[in-house]
Scaffold this active site. Structure first.
Site, short mmCIF file in Angstrom:
data_model
loop_
_atom_site.label_atom_id
_atom_site.label_comp_id
_atom_site.label_asym_id
_atom_site.label_seq_id
_atom_site.Cartn_x
_atom_site.Cartn_y
_atom_site.Cartn_z
N SER A 137 5.50 4.32 2.55
CA SER A 137 6.14 5.51 3.11
C SER A 137 6.57 5.30 4.55
O SER A 137 7.56 5.87 5.01
CB SER A 137 5.19 6.72 3.00
OG SER A 137 4.29 6.77 4.08
N GLY B 205 0.82 -1.20 0.00
CA GLY B 205 0.00 0.00 0.00
C GLY B 205 0.86 1.25 0.00
O GLY B 205 2.06 1.21 0.32
N CYS B 206 0.25 2.37 -0.35
CA CYS B 206 1.01 3.61 -0.48
C CYS B 206 1.49 4.10 0.89
O CYS B 206 2.68 4.38 1.08
CB CYS B 206 0.18 4.66 -1.19
SG CYS B 206 -1.50 4.88 -0.55
N TYR B 207 0.58 4.19 1.85
CA TYR B 207 1.00 4.63 3.18
C TYR B 207 2.03 3.68 3.77
O TYR B 207 3.07 4.12 4.29
CB TYR B 207 -0.20 4.74 4.12
CG TYR B 207 -1.09 5.94 3.92
CD1 TYR B 207 -0.61 7.24 4.08
CD2 TYR B 207 -2.44 5.79 3.61
CE1 TYR B 207 -1.44 8.35 3.92
CE2 TYR B 207 -3.28 6.90 3.45
CZ TYR B 207 -2.77 8.17 3.61
OH TYR B 207 -3.60 9.26 3.47
#
Lengths: 351, 351, 351, 351
Positions: free
Chosen positions: D159, D154-156
């Site tokens: 990060s 996932g994107c979060y």
């Protein structure tokens, strides 16, 4: 293509310098070997542009501009300096045998008198002015390939000339009735500290500016007149858009008698056959800034308004890439015997 | 001014409904007494619009639209519904004695045939169409004051008609050569779920749309022709700006023989003497969206381009306030015997 | 309320000066009678702020700052100048009998030593410092009403203190574990020409800044410690949002033993009963910048995370209105015997 | 590297599909040979994505999804479909011998029970779940190279995990005190028509959402726990930024006893030695979204707050490129024996 072209970049702290650095960071043949900045000399390129950290060019140490030093380390130099600052430097570099792509306005106007009138200063290099080639590849690829000094077109002129070239060279529109309503992103205003371009002065707003005497007007008229073979006089009105990148020009024209949409479209198809970076959109489609971002594409849409008998041409470019630094790299490619699109092939960044 | 005017708001979930609620929340005389929404009936207004929490109207419970109920609780109704949905409702409310300000397009076009041509459906209330007054206060304040049904102007037409009214009524510009390049914020596209207006489709972009047949064209031509006393045909090109609010129209004109900037400015001064909400900017100043945000102001700037002989008129409004709900409240004020500016006196929100 | 309060505005060219002018343009009692600007003296206010054209204050001629002249024409002065520039001026104006609302940081820190440490200069008016009242109306309305000199709170501190006041004064959260992740619109960075805040440096971007020593830290800690009755030490991290207006603070806390969401909510309800401009949102609702734009509202949302045992408090304000100039007007209202909300009653501008 | 890898793209109409098409349009080895969309089948890719006009893939005709057809024309398939829709398809494609990079959440959580708890549906392919490799190249490059099915992170989580991996694997921070305040651009919300993500709902605003139970929470905790070798529980709070692209995570930590900034930095240098796409910024520099736009870079900045004893780690990525489709291509590269960075080497697009 295997040999490296060594390139200098004079004036890296503005947006056109920044964009040149971005493009050249990943260019397969042209390599930055010298980058200058009066204010930032001594720092590494990646320190002023953190997005270049990790690229070879990021480690380059910025130097103060010095033609002799540039001539030693570069085959070709990009001048990304304000108008007025480029003409002497270009002449000196040419005399030292360095090819030059000048991104300023100094060599765009073919007559020194027009330059004086619109830029308020004397042109000190009229001989070099004659030598300079206007760097719009779709019109002058041959001349550019053989040139030592290329005047990289202005951003607005690029968007306008590409939109009108096929029509004017075939006499399909009246030359006395050209109205250009153009809109540019804020990076076009430069990177100098300025109250007028602070985020909170520009965000959520929109305004016309420099009406009716923006300096790109004579450049547009010069090139359109050359294409048309007669004087073209335009009404040119720029506006400031709250976006980082992009120019969209909406152009209002009167077709000459008998011009039908089909023949107009054929004119574009003919003029840009083989031109990778001009895209004539199909009927019903109109250009949008988001579809050209970060790229060399110029998207063009045509609409005939039967009610009013007017023709509308819309063109969209990225003002920093196609309207400045990407086009400069394309010119450098041609001057170096490389394919136009070398290092410029990434798809536009949407969204 | 001490008596309360009870107002109904039909269709609160769109941006014009939202803006009506915002303005009326602090209006000193007109008080929201009924707010309708088919989808949100049963909820409190503050639950769908948290910015109204703490205002008296925030506690209003949304009801399903019902003319009889509205007639009981309201002296006046604002219709903030899509075109087509307003005509029957307006007729019913009028028959029940309720004054109506219709923000849809249903009563703007004076001929049912034109409505059919541009909106693709039959007008079912041709008699009420005759009764309706076009609600542009600077042109029709007297008629509005006596009206039972006011057709609130479209956002683009408001920006265009105010910019051209002084010129056309005095014959200062040619009627066959009007080009309108207009740019609107995204709230003008409505509040319905839509992929085309998602943030990431619109942000950092810009595009023309509905070219060459936007539905505001006949409304613009109708009103300009009435003002000019002869048929006016326009080229009208809307564009979508990445801002929430605002319309800036850039209009290109040919002055009639002998018209000088001074006389053109005098025409504006004369036409708008005493008009609080139209501001003719001094020479050298041009309108900007940020200076009209949230307000009823229409800022107008003039530029004569001596090179091309063209006159450019620029106008800026807030599309939601002046271009819709603020103007609707101004009309309601006049219909209720209140001063035009009642509840509309806050300064524009800049930045 | 019928008598006019004459107000001076010292330093009108920044965003807080601009916002004061916007609010006072329509204030029913406080009237701008003197507006100063060193750079723009001699111009009319409407020439630098075209959005004020048509308002009485727009015709005011800007003057150079001069305490004697201000004392003659004003009952009260707003100081919208940089820190360091306010302290002498405030003292002089007070000595001349003028009430002062200082929007700079000069009188916010109650100890001169802390001021020296964080602002890097000596405080020259320690006596006046003692006299100054911290102008957060929800905490100090009584003192403000009797004050001659009010230190208008910083924007971040306003958003943070209002979010924590009910919790700290009742000992509902641990004082050693306060983390504030705050995000501000760009107008908070001021209106001076600056490369770092150009549209194209900030648009489509986001970044933390001034970590870990932003100057609002000691102001936040001072006020929270006073409320808690013990030292509160915070981790405060500001970020720069690409919006014009607004601050949203996300605050992470550890509830003290036994604190349940219900009792936490009750603490807010109790602390802000009768406070028109603080809105505790119902469970499931969280603050959004758009719902407070242009207003004095501070919206607060609470979430208990049962998994981690943490309490999150979110607060949203408009940094220019509630976080600066609107609050300054509210303070001036109280100092003048007017209701807090006088001239501040418009609904937030959404969208 | 000379052989072409044939790739299928299932679900092209969302932003991750769009970004995959953008990246693959210029990829030197992986070539799109099949692109599916239920709604747009029959149209050319360039008709739905005009920015791809002129690229070879633009001429591809979209087809309805069909595993058998995909298996014939593709060596590898990217699944850019909503969670729930990928699991069956991935299993079928694997059974047909096609390698799969799944951009949905379906194979990210290693336990079917956790999937059920957070996604509200049964996992129908628990066997394939065991086979799937979590596609974060800096942690699992070896496993990815040998995998048939990669769960693209996932994107979060991307990060966050990159920001914490060096610290947790060396035990440099406490595992019970991790607070993640994350901010994402709007493209992260998907491309489905939605009122909540219209430009005018999001522009000039900012808000937290899905607090305290965003679905990326268990994915973050799963991976951090694996790295730490013990359970890590986080407070994770996402916010919606008015930008198209980018995630910035601000993470608040407690260093374990004795951890100094120097050793923390050394941990990053060690963990990411040779990792082209993770850039630890030097002291005093913090990440900004604009410096990673359109790229695979994850920029990381560290700050020790001596006053509070807290460590702050900031990370910035492009949510669509590094946080989704670029990472998917990097995984496909590894699965195909290509260098990680193949086709992903362009510099970030700034501004």
């Amino acid at each position: 293509m295997s040999e490296i072209i060594r390139a200098g970049l004079v004036g890296v702290t503005g947006y056109t310098g920044m964009e040149l650095a971005r493009i050249l960071a990943a260019h397969p043949v042209i390599r930055l070997t010298a980058v200058t900045s009066r204010e930032e000399a001594g720092r590494a390129l990646e320190d002023i542009y953190p997005f270049l950290r990790g690229f070879a060019c990021g480690k380059l140490c910025l130097i103060a501009p010095d033609p002799e030093a540039l001539a030693k380390s570069c085959d070709l130099a990009f001048l990304a300096v304000p108008h007025g600052a480029a003409m002497e430097l270009a002449a000196t570099l040419r005399a030292l045998g360095v090819k030059v792509v000048d991104l300023s306005a100094d060599f765009r106007l073919r007559e020194a008198g027009i330059y004086r009138e619109w830029y308020g200063q004397e042109h000190t290099q009229p001989a070099r002015l004659k030598e300079a080639v206007y760097g719009l590849p779709e019109l002058y690829a041959g001349e550019i390939a053989g040139a030592g000094l290329v005047a990289n077109p202005g951003c607005y002129p690029t968007s306008v000339i590409l939109a009108l070239y096929p029509l004017l060279r075939q006499g399909l529109v009246e030359t006395g009735s050209v109205i250009i309503d153009a809109k540019s992103g804020v990076s076009g205003a430069g990177r100098k500290a300025s109250q007028a371009h602070l985020f909170s002065e520009v965000g959520e707003s929109f305004r016309p500016y420099s009406v009716p005497r923006h300096r790109h007007t004579p450049e547009i008229e010069q090139e359109l007149s050359l294409v048309a073979g007669r004087e073209v006089l335009v009404t040119f009105t720029p506006h400031l858009l709250p976006v980082n990148r992009g120019i969209l020009s909406s152009i209002y024209l009167r077709p000459t008698a008998g011009a039908e949409e089909e023949s107009l479209r054929a004119a574009f198809a003919g003029a840009y056959a083989g031109s990778r970076f001009v895209r004539l959109l199909p009927p019903g489609s109109l250009p949008e800034l988001r579809y050209v971002r970060g790229s060399m594409y110029c998207d063009i849409g045509l609409v005939m308004d039967k009610r009013s008998g007017r023709l509308m041409v819309f063109s969209a470019i990225d003002n920093l890439c196609r309207g400045a630094s990407g086009q400069a790299v394309a010119n450098a490619n041609l001057m170096s015997g490389l394919p136009l699109e070398c290092g410029l092939e990434a798809a536009p960044l949407a969204p």
